[in-house]
Design an enzyme around this catalytic site. Structure first.
Site: not given
Ligand code: AGP
Length: 607
Positions: A2, A27, A72, A98-99, A481, A485, A488, A504, A602
Site C-alpha cells: 500500500c 510497490r 494491496w 497502510n498497515g 536466488e 528470480k 517471480e 535422495h 516491492k
Molecule cells: C526479490 O526479488 C523479491 N521480490 C523478494 O524476495 C524480496 O527480496 C523480499 O521481499 C525482501 O525484501 P527487502 O529486501 O525489501 O526486505
C-alpha cells in the site's frame, strides 16, 4: 505494498495525487483512490491500475487538499468499495491507511451495534467512523481519540470537511513522511511519491502524528504533547526515482546493467588496502567488541534471506565465526534464544519488510544487538537497528531485486573481511579479497556482454513448465536466488536443491522436459558437481551449467555459461548475475510485465 500520498497547497490536488500514486506503482497494488476537499469532500476509487482511476475522475473534481492511496488487499477482495480512501457515515471524513488493524473485527462489531452501516470489508474503514463519531473539538484530538481505540499498525492520512485548512497524519509501524514545498506541503509513505516536488522531508517516528497545513507542519504524540521532529534535505537524485521504463527498457533491465557502478559505490571508501581490511564505521563496534562476537545470525526475507545465507557462508569462511541465516518471517514465532555475544544482522533492501522489522524488535526486546544491511536510508529497519551498513545501490524500482542483492553480498563481504581481520584472517588473505572485490565491477561488465547468449538460453528454459536450480555449499544459495528470480517474473516453476541431495529424491522428476540450471564453480567440489550432472544427463535432463572457463565438462551435453573467475569466496556474487539475465529474458519471452509481476509487492509491509 500500500502507498499513501497527500497534498495541501495552492494547486489543484487531484493531478498531483494521481501522479504521486503512479510513482508508487512499483510497490505493488490492486486498487487506487483519491479524496479531495474543495467545496465538499469528493472520493473516487477504483480496482485496477492508477490509469483506471485517472480515467474515472469526473471533470469537476476540484480541491486543494487531498489524499490518495494504492491498496494491496488484506481484509476483503480488491474491488472499488474496498479501495481507499474510506469515509465516515456522514461523508465528512476521509482516511487512507497502510498497515493492519488487529482488533478490526471487534471494532466493526461495536460500530455496527452503534448503528453504523459499514460499506466495505476493510479494517481501515473503522478509522473513518471512529474519527467521524469522535466528539473532540479539533481534528488532532479526533484522530487521537480514534487511534486510542485501535490496536495494530498504521501510516495514516486524514482529511475532514470541518477542518479544510489541514491534514492530520500518523505513524505506527508503517512509514510516513512529510515533504516541505514552497508554500505547499506533501505527505507520503515513500519518498518516491514526492521527490519530484521536494527533497526536504521529515520522517515521523512510531507513535507520532503531524498536523500539516499549506505553510508547514507540527508534530505531536498521541497524548497531544508536541515533539520536535524537523525536516531535513535528503541527498538523493530525483531522476533516479523516475517510474516506468527507462530508454524503452524495463527497470529491471536498467538495474541489472547498473551493477558495475552500484558495486563500486558500495565499496567506495570502505577498503583499507594497506592493512587488508574493511572500514565500516556505521557498525558502531570497536575491534574489542568485534572480537567478542561468538556467533552471527542473519535475518531477512525472500531473496534477502538467500543473500543472507551467502553472507553467513562468507563470515564462517573468512572470520571462522559460526554464522547462519534464517527467514525473518519465521524467526520470532519460535521464541528465539537471544544470546549476548551473538551479532544479529537484519538484511533488507527496502528497510520496510515487516517480518524483518518485527524480528529486529523481538531481538531488541530481549536485549540483543542488531545491525542492519539496508538500502533505503532512514527506513524503518535502518532506524530500529544499533548500527549497520548502507548498500548504496540507489533506488531500486523493479519488484524483482537485482542490484540491491548484489550490494548486499558486497556488504557481507566487507563485514566478513572486517570480522576476519580482527581474528585470524591474514593480511595477505585480506589483500587477496580486496583485490577480488575491486575486480567485481569489470567482471560484471564482462558477464553483461554475454547477454545475447543468455537470452537464447532463457528462451529455451521458458518453454519448460518446471525446472531445477542446483548448487552446493557456496553455490546453493545462488541456486535458490536463481530459482526465485525466475519464478517471480516468469511464473515458471523452479525449485532449488543442493546438487548432493538430488539423488535422495528429486532425481525421480528429471526428464527431457525438466531442465536443470547447475552452479558449478571451479572449487574443491567441481568434480563431484560434474559427476552429479552426468546423472542428470543420463536421464535425458537438459542442462544449463553456470561455471568457470577452465572447468572441463567433458562429454556432457549442456548449454554452458562461463563466468570470470574471482576468489572462491566471491564467486557466488558473479554466478548470480547471469541468472538475473536468464530470468529477465525468460519473462520477456513469455510476454510478462517484468517490473510488476503478478501478486508481488516491492515492500512487503504486512505479515
Ligand atoms: C526479490 O526479488 C523479491 N521480490 C523478494 O524476495 C524480496 O527480496 C523480499 O521481499 C525482501 O525484501 P527487502 O529486501 O525489501 O526486505
Amino acid at each position: 505494498m500500500c502507498g499513501i500520498v497527500g497534498y495541501i497547497g495552492p494547486q489543484q490536488a487531484a493531478g498531483l495525487l494521481t501522479e504521486g500514486l503512479a510513482r508508487l506503482e512499483h510497490r505493488g497494488y490492486d486498487s487506487a483512490g483519491v479524496a479531495v476537499l474543495g467545496s465538499r469532500l469528493q472520493v473516487v476509487k477504483k480496482a485496477g491500475r492508477v490509469r483506471d482511476l485517472v480515467d474515472a475522475l469526473p471533470k469537476r473534481f476540484a480541491g486543494k487538499v487531498g489524499i490518495g492511496h494504492t491498496r494491496w488487499a488484506t481484509h476483503g477482495p480488491a474491488n472499488d468499495t474496498n479501495a481507499h480512501p474510506h469515509v465516515s457515515a456522514d461523508g465528512r471524513v476521509a482516511v487512507v491507511h497502510n498497515g493492519i488493524v488487529d482488533n478490526a473485527a471487534s471494532l466493526r462489531e461495536r460500530l455496527t451495534e452503534a448503528g453504523v452501516e459499514l460499506a466495505s470489508d476493510t479494517d481501515t474503514e473503522v478509522f473513518a467512523h471512529l474519527i467521524g463519531l469522535s466528539t473532540a473539538d479539533t481534528l488532532e484530538a479526533k484522530v487521537v481519540d480514534a487511534l486510542s481505540q485501535v490496536e495494530g499498525t498504521w501510516g495514516l492520512a486524514v482529511v475532514h470537511a470541518d477542518f479544510p485548512d489541514r491534514m492530520v497524519v500518523a505513524r505506527n509501524g508503517s512509514p510516513l513522511i512529510v515533504g516541505v514545498g514552497d508554500g505547499e506541503m506533501y505527505v507520503a509513505s515513500d519518498l518516491a511519491a514526492v521527490v519530484r516536488h521536494t527533497t526536504t522531508v521529515a520522517h515521523l517516528d512510531d507513535g507520532e502524528l503531524a498536523t500539516v497545513t499549506a505553510t508547514g507542519f507540527t508534530t505531536f504524540r498521541q497524548d497531544l504533547t508536541t515533539t520536535t521532529t524537523t525536516a531535513r534535505e535528503v541527498d538523493v537524485d530525483p531522476s533516479a526515482y523516475e517510474y516506468g521504463e527507462l530508454d524503452g527498457e524495463p527497470r529491471m533491465f536498467t538495474e541489472i546493467h547498473e551493477q558495475p557502478s552500484s558495486v563500486e559505490r558500495a565499496l567506495r571508501g570502505r577498503l583499507d588496502e594497506r592493512f587488508g581490511t574493511a572500514h565500516l564505521g556505521g557498525l558502531n563496534l570497536d575491534p574489542r567488541e568485534l572480537r567478542a562476537i561468538r556467533r552471527v545470525k542473519i535475518l531477512g526475507c525472500g531473496s534477502a534471506y538467500y543473500v543472507g545465507q551467502m553472507g553467513a557462508g562468507l563470515i564462517e569462511e573468512l572470520a571462522r565465526v559460526p554464522a547462519d541465516a534464517e527467514a525473518a518471517s519465521e524467526f520470532r514465532y519460535r521464541n528465539p534464544i537471544i544470546e549476548p555475544d551473538t551479532l544479529y544482522v537484519a538484511v533488507s533492501q527496502s528497510g520496510e519488510t515487516i517480518d524483518t522489522l518485527l524480528a529486529v524488535q523481538e531481538i531488541k526486546r530481549k536485549g540483543g544487538r542488531v545491525l542492519g544491511v539496508v538500502n533505503v536510508v532512514g527506513s524503518a529497519i535502518a532506524r530500529a537497528v544499533d548500527g549497520g551498513i548502507y548498500l548504496h545501490a540507489g533506488p531500486e524500482i523493479a519488484v524483482a531485486s537485482t542490484k540491491a542483492l548484489t550490494n548486499m553480498y558486497v556488504a557481507f563481504s566487507l563485514l566478513a573481511l572486517q570480522l576476519g581481520r580482527v581474528r585470524d584472517l591474514s593480511i595477505a588473505d585480506g589483500k587477496r579479497l580486496i583485490a577480488g572485490l575491486q575486480a567485481l565491477p569489470t567482471q560484471i561488465e564482462e558477464i553483461l556482454k554475454s547477454e545475447s547468449h543468455l537470452e537464447e538460453i532463457a528462451a529455451r528454459l521458458a518453454e519448460a513448465e518446471s525446472m531445477f536450480f542446483v548448487g552446493r555449499v557456496r553455490g546453493y544459495p545462488v541456486a535458490r536466488e536463481g530459482a526465485q528470480k525466475l519464478k517471480e517474473i516468469s511464473y515458471r516453476h523452479a525449485e532449488a536443491y543442493q546438487t548432493s541431495e538430488l539423488k535422495h529424491g528429486p532425481l525421480a522428476l528429471i526428464s527431457e522436459s525438466v531442465p536443470t540450471v547447475a552452479i558449478v564453480p571451479k572449487d574443491e567440489l567441481t568434480d563431484r558437481n560434474v559427476a552429479a550432472l552426468h546423472e542428470i544427463s543420463a536421464r535425458r535432463g537438459p542442462l544449463v551449467v553456470v561455471t568457470h572457463p577452465d572447468v572441463d565438462l567433458g562429454e556432457l551435453d549442456a548449454l554452458r555459461v562461463d563466468v570470470p573467475k574471482n576468489e572462491v569466496e566471491l564467486d557466488p556474487i558473479l554466478m548470480t548475475i547471469p541468472l538475473q539475465l536468464i530470468a529477465f529474458h525468460a519473462a520477456k519471452a513469455l510476454g510478462h510485465d517484468v517490473d510488476k509481476p503478478r501478486n508481488l509487492a516491492k515492500s512487503v509491509t504486512v505479515e
